[in-house]
Design a protein around this motif. Structure first.
Motif, PDB file in Angstrom:
ATOM      1  N   THR A 495      37.373   3.190  28.456  1.00 31.96           N
ATOM      2  CA  THR A 495      37.000   3.440  29.852  1.00 31.96           C
ATOM      3  C   THR A 495      35.686   4.203  29.938  1.00 31.96           C
ATOM      4  OG1 THR A 495      39.325   3.482  30.507  1.00 31.96           O
ATOM      5  CG2 THR A 495      37.743   4.483  32.022  1.00 31.96           C
ATOM      6  N   ALA A 496      35.445   5.119  29.014  1.00 29.40           N
ATOM      7  CA  ALA A 496      34.214   5.916  29.035  1.00 29.40           C
ATOM      8  C   ALA A 496      32.981   5.023  28.923  1.00 29.40           C
ATOM      9  CB  ALA A 496      34.234   6.927  27.900  1.00 29.40           C
ATOM     10  N   ASP A 497      33.049   4.007  28.072  1.00 29.79           N
ATOM     11  CA  ASP A 497      31.909   3.091  27.936  1.00 29.79           C
ATOM     12  C   ASP A 497      31.746   2.241  29.192  1.00 29.79           C
ATOM     13  OD1 ASP A 497      31.281   3.950  25.341  1.00 29.79           O
ATOM     14  OD2 ASP A 497      32.775   2.597  24.466  1.00 29.79           O
ATOM     15  N   GLN A 498      32.860   1.843  29.793  1.00 28.66           N
ATOM     16  CA  GLN A 498      32.789   1.065  31.029  1.00 28.66           C
ATOM     17  C   GLN A 498      32.181   1.890  32.154  1.00 28.66           C
ATOM     18  OE1 GLN A 498      36.865  -0.096  31.658  1.00 28.66           O
ATOM     19  NE2 GLN A 498      36.802  -1.758  30.136  1.00 28.66           N
ATOM     20  N   VAL A 499      32.558   3.138  32.231  1.00 34.08           N
ATOM     21  CA  VAL A 499      32.024   4.027  33.256  1.00 34.08           C
ATOM     22  C   VAL A 499      30.519   4.216  33.066  1.00 34.08           C
ATOM     23  CG1 VAL A 499      32.028   6.427  34.084  1.00 34.08           C
ATOM     24  CG2 VAL A 499      34.197   5.239  33.671  1.00 34.08           C
ATOM     25  N   SER A 500      30.076   4.378  31.833  1.00 37.38           N
ATOM     26  CA  SER A 500      28.656   4.556  31.557  1.00 37.38           C
ATOM     27  C   SER A 500      27.849   3.349  32.024  1.00 37.38           C
ATOM     28  CB  SER A 500      28.453   4.773  30.048  1.00 37.38           C
ATOM     29  OG  SER A 500      27.084   4.878  29.737  1.00 37.38           O
ATOM     30  N   ALA A 501      28.370   2.145  31.770  1.00 35.59           N
ATOM     31  CA  ALA A 501      27.673   0.925  32.192  1.00 35.59           C
ATOM     32  C   ALA A 501      27.591   0.841  33.709  1.00 35.59           C
ATOM     33  CB  ALA A 501      28.376  -0.303  31.625  1.00 35.59           C
ATOM     34  N   LEU A 502      28.687   1.215  34.401  1.00 34.49           N
ATOM     35  CA  LEU A 502      28.696   1.169  35.864  1.00 34.49           C
ATOM     36  C   LEU A 502      27.756   2.205  36.469  1.00 34.49           C
ATOM     37  CD1 LEU A 502      32.522   0.644  36.471  1.00 34.49           C
ATOM     38  CD2 LEU A 502      30.712  -0.896  37.254  1.00 34.49           C
ATOM     39  N   MET A 503      27.663   3.393  35.873  1.00 33.79           N
ATOM     40  CA  MET A 503      26.759   4.429  36.374  1.00 33.79           C
ATOM     41  C   MET A 503      25.311   3.949  36.323  1.00 33.79           C
ATOM     42  SD  MET A 503      28.454   7.829  34.626  1.00 33.79           S
ATOM     43  CE  MET A 503      27.066   8.872  35.096  1.00 33.79           C
ATOM     44  N   ALA A 504      24.927   3.300  35.206  1.00 34.85           N
ATOM     45  CA  ALA A 504      23.553   2.821  35.072  1.00 34.85           C
ATOM     46  C   ALA A 504      23.276   1.649  36.003  1.00 34.85           C
ATOM     47  CB  ALA A 504      23.299   2.412  33.620  1.00 34.85           C
ATOM     48  N   PHE A 505      24.276   0.791  36.180  1.00 35.94           N
ATOM     49  CA  PHE A 505      24.104  -0.397  37.029  1.00 35.94           C
ATOM     50  C   PHE A 505      23.967  -0.031  38.498  1.00 35.94           C
ATOM     51  CE2 PHE A 505      26.503  -3.848  39.389  1.00 35.94           C
ATOM     52  CZ  PHE A 505      25.452  -4.746  39.433  1.00 35.94           C
ATOM     53  N   LEU A 506      24.826   0.873  38.983  1.00 38.40           N
ATOM     54  CA  LEU A 506      24.879   1.178  40.415  1.00 38.40           C
ATOM     55  C   LEU A 506      24.136   2.461  40.792  1.00 38.40           C
ATOM     56  CD1 LEU A 506      28.680   0.386  40.953  1.00 38.40           C
ATOM     57  CD2 LEU A 506      26.764  -0.995  41.774  1.00 38.40           C
ATOM     58  N   SER A 507      23.701   3.214  39.780  1.00 36.40           N
ATOM     59  CA  SER A 507      23.070   4.518  40.034  1.00 36.40           C
ATOM     60  C   SER A 507      24.002   5.409  40.843  1.00 36.40           C
ATOM     61  CB  SER A 507      21.731   4.334  40.765  1.00 36.40           C
ATOM     62  OG  SER A 507      20.838   3.560  40.010  1.00 36.40           O
ATOM     63  N   VAL A 508      25.250   5.544  40.360  1.00 35.12           N
ATOM     64  CA  VAL A 508      26.252   6.348  41.041  1.00 35.12           C
ATOM     65  C   VAL A 508      26.756   7.430  40.102  1.00 35.12           C
ATOM     66  CG1 VAL A 508      27.000   4.490  42.571  1.00 35.12           C
ATOM     67  CG2 VAL A 508      28.105   4.763  40.334  1.00 35.12           C
ATOM     68  N   SER A 509      27.510   8.370  40.662  1.00 41.66           N
ATOM     69  CA  SER A 509      28.049   9.474  39.876  1.00 41.66           C
ATOM     70  C   SER A 509      29.168   8.998  38.955  1.00 41.66           C
ATOM     71  CB  SER A 509      28.595  10.555  40.807  1.00 41.66           C
ATOM     72  OG  SER A 509      29.740  10.067  41.510  1.00 41.66           O
ATOM     73  N   GLU A 510      29.527   9.869  38.024  1.00 36.95           N
ATOM     74  CA  GLU A 510      30.596   9.530  37.081  1.00 36.95           C
ATOM     75  C   GLU A 510      31.929   9.348  37.791  1.00 36.95           C
ATOM     76  OE1 GLU A 510      32.680  11.275  32.980  1.00 36.95           O
ATOM     77  OE2 GLU A 510      30.903  12.254  33.832  1.00 36.95           O
TER      78      GLU A 510
END
Length: 525
Positions: A495-510
């Motif tokens: 999940t941590a890697d998935q969250v990192s990818a989503l943060m970079a894609f959407l420019s959103v918080s953790e």
């Protein structure tokens, strides 16, 4: 029980003709052969000598030279049919084949099929109302007179045609005839064949008309049968399986097409390659088998299209001049969510909208049913959306009054990705890579028409690795394209890697990315 007289038109490969005649008559059926008079005399003598002792073989009482698109093909067929009718009084069905045709069912299956279906099988679509003719002449085939061969006498053919057109030398179609069109590979009952032959003797006006039409082998029998036989006794289809390539040429089948051919809802197939000796041998043995079972799935055309289109990567729609210099806007940010499992992307898209408030649109270039606002008609069809993709996206940014927009694309849409990444706006991409079980791929193949409920397991076992490789190749092409601002989110990773990818894609918080990554049943099928 059905007794078949095969009507064979051929002009080459005497050894193959001999074997074909021996196979088709081995179980008690008959064959009447017209061997083109323009072929080598020694080849015809070879065929006659080899089949002379076979009482179920006859030769057309008259041989003529045949040419593509000419009346001669119909006349040769009539000569062979007349011989078959007089030579084989016990024949109940007359089946038109060529030297390139092969049976793809057993003799037992074919006879049972004809016994169970007391109808005529012939394609017969309305000449003017149907779209059977895709390109080239249509009405001109009939209303002008064609005396020359278009392939061997091209200058005479088109000079004659252009003179008739210039001076308005048209003619009327016989008033009581509705011209029909379809494949020349038919199977007709004896009473129908006898009625057709009687018609040819009585209606000289119709015969004169068809003798100077162009490509009459696609219209003559199709028209006359429909004129003589009630519609309820006709199945508007051919029993011979044939497909065409992208270039309009008949597809040729080879040794590795055996299973595909057997699963089709047809009795014969054309064209079989002369080099496909193993295929011919296997089909020949099959014809004489008793108790053979066939699983009909009929996915041939879509399967062929899928397999032969692999690796053809290119732009389907070229940029229009008014779009070449257009841009979505330097201050705008387009985020592309790429996923082969559309239901997974749609679940994630819903979460993105709920968590961020960013307008999001699912697969607008892949599904015509995707809800879109009325933008003056540019959104009406997939073709329009794709052709005017940049204009469409600008209008969507304006409609939602936003500088950030999320859309979904299928991994196969490389031309769209390339175009959007070439734009002066900021483009980001997240490819969601899912796991694909054999059961899922089987369902996928069924949904897109590559397989059916009756597709043999052996065919699926060969098909599934191809589909799996195709999906992997799409991901590889995205990686090889070298796009900037691309992230990957994999079902199999933490999940941590998935969250990192989503943060970079959407420019959103953790926290926001975590809630999206933990969407209920996100990867469930």
């Amino acid at each position: 029980m059905a007794q078949i007289a095969y009507i064979l038109l051929c002009h080459k490969d005497p050894e193959a003709i001999i074997k074909q005649a021996e196979r088709l008559t081995a179980t008690g059926d008959y064959i009447s052969i017209h061997f083109d008079a323009s072929a080598k005399a020694e080849h015809f003598q070879m065929i006659q000598s080899a089949l002379a002792s076979n009482p179920n073989v006859a030769f057309a009482h008259k041989r003529i030279k045949c040419g593509w698109g000419e009346w001669s093909l119909v006349q040769a067929t009539l000569y062979a049919v007349e011989t078959a009718v007089s030579s084989f009084p016990r024949a109940t069905h007359f089946y038109m084949v060529s030297g390139d045709c092969m049976v793809i069912k057993s003799s037992e299956y074919i006879h049972d099929f004809l016994d169970d279906n007391d109808v005529d099988f012939i394609e017969s679509f309305d000449f003017f109302e149907s779209d059977w003719i895709k390109t080239g002449m249509k009405g001109e085939r009939l209303i002008y007179r064609h005396w020359f061969n278009e392939r061997t006498q091209k200058w005479r053919f088109y000079t004659s045609f252009n003179l008739q057109r210039r001076f308005g030398l048209t003619r009327e179609i016989p008033s009581d005839i509705q011209v029909m069109i379809g494949s020349q590979w038919w199977c007709l009952r004896r009473q129908t064949i006898e009625a057709v032959l009687h018609f040819t003797q009585q209606r000289r006006d119709v015969m004169r008309f068809f003798r100077s039409t162009w490509i009459p082998d696609e219209t003559f029998f199709q028209t006359i049968v429909r004129h003589l036989v009630p519609a309820k006794d006709i199945r508007t289809r051919t029993l011979t399986f044939l497909m065409f390539t992208d270039y309009g040429m008949p597809l040729t089948f080879y040794n590795d097409h055996y299973d595909l051919l057997l699963s089709q809802d047809y009795l014969f197939a054309r064209k079989i390659s002369p080099e496909a000796l193993e295929l011919k041998e296997r089909l020949g043995r099959l014809y004489a088998e008793e108790g053979a079972q066939f699983q009909i799935s009929a996915e041939g055309p879509s399967l062929f299209k899928f397999l032969t289109s692999r690796g053809r990567v290119g732009k389907r729609f070229a940029s229009r001049f008014w779009e070449t210099e257009s841009t979505l806007g330097r201050d705008r940010e387009l985020m592309i969510l790429v996923c082969k499992k559309w239901h997974v992307a749609k679940r994630m898209l819903t979460s993105i909208q709920q968590e961020t408030g960013i307008p999001a649109i699912a697969y607008l270039f892949n599904e015509e049913s995707t809800p879109l606002p009325d933008l003056g008609g540019i959104q009406a069809t997939l073709e329009k959306r794709t052709r005017h993709r940049r204009a469409l996206m600008r209008m969507l940014f304006d409609y939602y009054d936003t500088n950030r927009l999320v859309i979904c694309l299928d991994p196969s849409n490389m031309d769209l990705m390339q175009d959007f990444f070439d734009d002066r706006s900021v483009t980001r991409m997240l490819e969601v890579q899912c796991e694909f079980t054999d059961d899922y791929l089987t369902g996928h193949a069924t949904r897109i028409g590559l397989a059916g409920d009756q597709t043999p397991r052996e065919t699926l076992e060969r098909l599934l690795p191809t589909i799996r490789r195709d999906i992997l190749n799409e991901s590889d092409r995205i990686r090889d394209a070298g796009f900037e601002n691309v992230r990957w989110m994999r079902e199999s990773e933490d999940t941590a890697d998935q969250v990192s990818a989503l943060m970079a894609f959407l420019s959103v918080s953790e926290d926001v990315a975590t809630r999206i990554a933990k969407t209920d049943h996100l990867f469930a099928d």
